[in-house]
Enzyme design. Structure first.
Site, short mmCIF file in Angstrom:
data_model
loop_
_atom_site.label_atom_id
_atom_site.label_comp_id
_atom_site.label_asym_id
_atom_site.label_seq_id
_atom_site.Cartn_x
_atom_site.Cartn_y
_atom_site.Cartn_z
N ARG A 1 0.86 -1.18 0.00
CA ARG A 1 0.00 0.00 0.00
C ARG A 1 0.89 1.24 0.00
NH1 ARG A 1 -3.55 -2.69 -1.70
NH2 ARG A 1 -5.56 -3.16 -0.75
N HIS B 1 -1.89 0.45 -9.83
CA HIS B 1 -2.48 -0.51 -8.89
C HIS B 1 -3.07 -1.73 -9.63
CE1 HIS B 1 -4.32 -0.82 -4.62
NE2 HIS B 1 -4.23 -2.02 -5.16
#
Ligand code: NDP
Ligand code: OXD
Length: 307
Positions: free
Chosen positions: A222, A270
């Protein structure tokens, strides 16, 4: 009733869920429903207040591996089970993503791209897989398989987890000292940790400086775990050789952000490991059945530890 929030792929998930659970009523956001009759929710990134009034909600099934956004909410009572995906085809994708970054660094592809732009024919000394040290942060359903996959390919892999669990071919470590040792011994650092209170801000400037000069970073965990400004500074000073970044503190990465344009940085949106709808629904179906039988489903999140 099962309520689905997956606006990007609502039709796909509705069809798969209805087929997998023929006896269950599947309703799809933004169709209005009586909140009090929702027993199960299947979601990815529901808006604030989504769970308000769902007083009979028993479980939330997350269409992904990470639950950080869900854990940060205040409309999800702690009595509700949160169940995430465990691998579900993501570990293989993550291994491929990691391997791309590893080969880019190990085989010096960034330097060859740079040379090509100047029509320069200049072979550089090679580094073998067996001479390449990779540090993997997070040895879970995904990280563990990636670490073992890289070890199988002949890389020297060290892995860091909370428990320090042993994995075949991987030198396991844990704790702050273990992390410092791993960083000092990693030509390539690969982050696949979940974002929790303990891991946010983990890869700060001080820790990144502990990497050997010329190290390469791959971040697929993350964004908030990695200090992006520190990465830029360490690249400028030549301490880091490059980075492959899939996750960012703000997503999408703002257009003006210098990471987009840095010659030694590869940016992806992502996509390192994407949720595969068939695998996801098959896991959710099995996990819901386990809950109904009173058993613990795979992927049940420990709310207190945040993953
Ligand atoms: P798991 O929950 O299965 O594993 C988490 C791992 O992290 C475990 O090994 C755990 O240790 C370790 N860990 C957690 N907290 C700490 C800590 N404080 N210190 C040291 N180790 C810690 O997660 P997954 O492997 O399924 O997924 C990991 C993450 O990858 C997700 O949460 C998500 O953020 C990210 N992800 C990113 C994707 C992308 O496309 N970029 C796609 C999918 C996931 P232990 O084994 O001891 O419990
Ligand atoms: C996930 C992700 O957590 O895609 O599944 O990031």
């Amino acid at each position: 009733m099962l309520y689905l929030y997956a606006p990007q792929e609502a039709d796909v998930y509705q069809a798969l869920l209805s087929r997998a659970m023929p006896g269950r009523e599947v309703r799809v956001w933004p169709e209005p429903v009586d909140a009090a009759s929702v027993r199960y929710a299947v979601v990815w990134g529901p808006p604030p207040g989504f769970f308000a009034g769902m007083r009979r909600l028993e479980a939330v099934f997350v269409l992904g591996a990470g639950v950080d956004k869900l854990m940060a909410r205040d409309d999800l009572p702690s009595s509700v089970a949160v169940v995430r995906l465990t691998d579900a085809g993501m570990a293989q994708q993550m291994l491929e993503y990691a391997l791309y970054g590893v080969l880019h660094a190990q085989r010096r592809m960034g330097e060859y791209q740079h040379q090509q732009s100047a029509a320069q024919w200049r072979p550089l000394p090679a580094r073998l897989a067996s001479q390449t040290r990779i540090g993997v942060l997070g040895l879970g359903e995904i990280g563990g398989k990636v670490a073992m996959g890289l070890a199988t390919l002949g890389y020297r892999v060290r892995g860091w987890s909370r428990s320090g669990k042993p994995l075949e071919g991987v030198a396991a470590c844990k704790g702050e000292t273990g992390l410092e040792d791993l960083l000092a011994d990693s030509d390539i650092l690969l982050n696949i940790l979940p974002a929790t209170a303990d891991t946010r801000g983990l890869l700060n400037e001080r820790r990144l400086q502990g990497l050997p000069k010329g190290a390469f970073i791959i971040n697929a965990g993350r964004g908030e775990q990695l200090d992006q400004n520190a990465v830029l500074g360490l690249l400028e000073r030549g301490h880091l050789a490059g980075a492959l970044l899939d996750v960012f503190s703000e997503e999408p990465l703002p257009v003006s952000h210098p990471l987009w344009r840095h010659p030694a940085v590869l940016v992806t949106p992502h996509i390192a490991a994407m949720t595969l709808p068939e695998e996801a629904v098959s896991q959710i179906t099995a996990n819901l059945a386990a809950l109904v039988r009173g058993e613990k489903p795979a992927g049940l999140v420990e709310r207190a530890r945040g993953y």
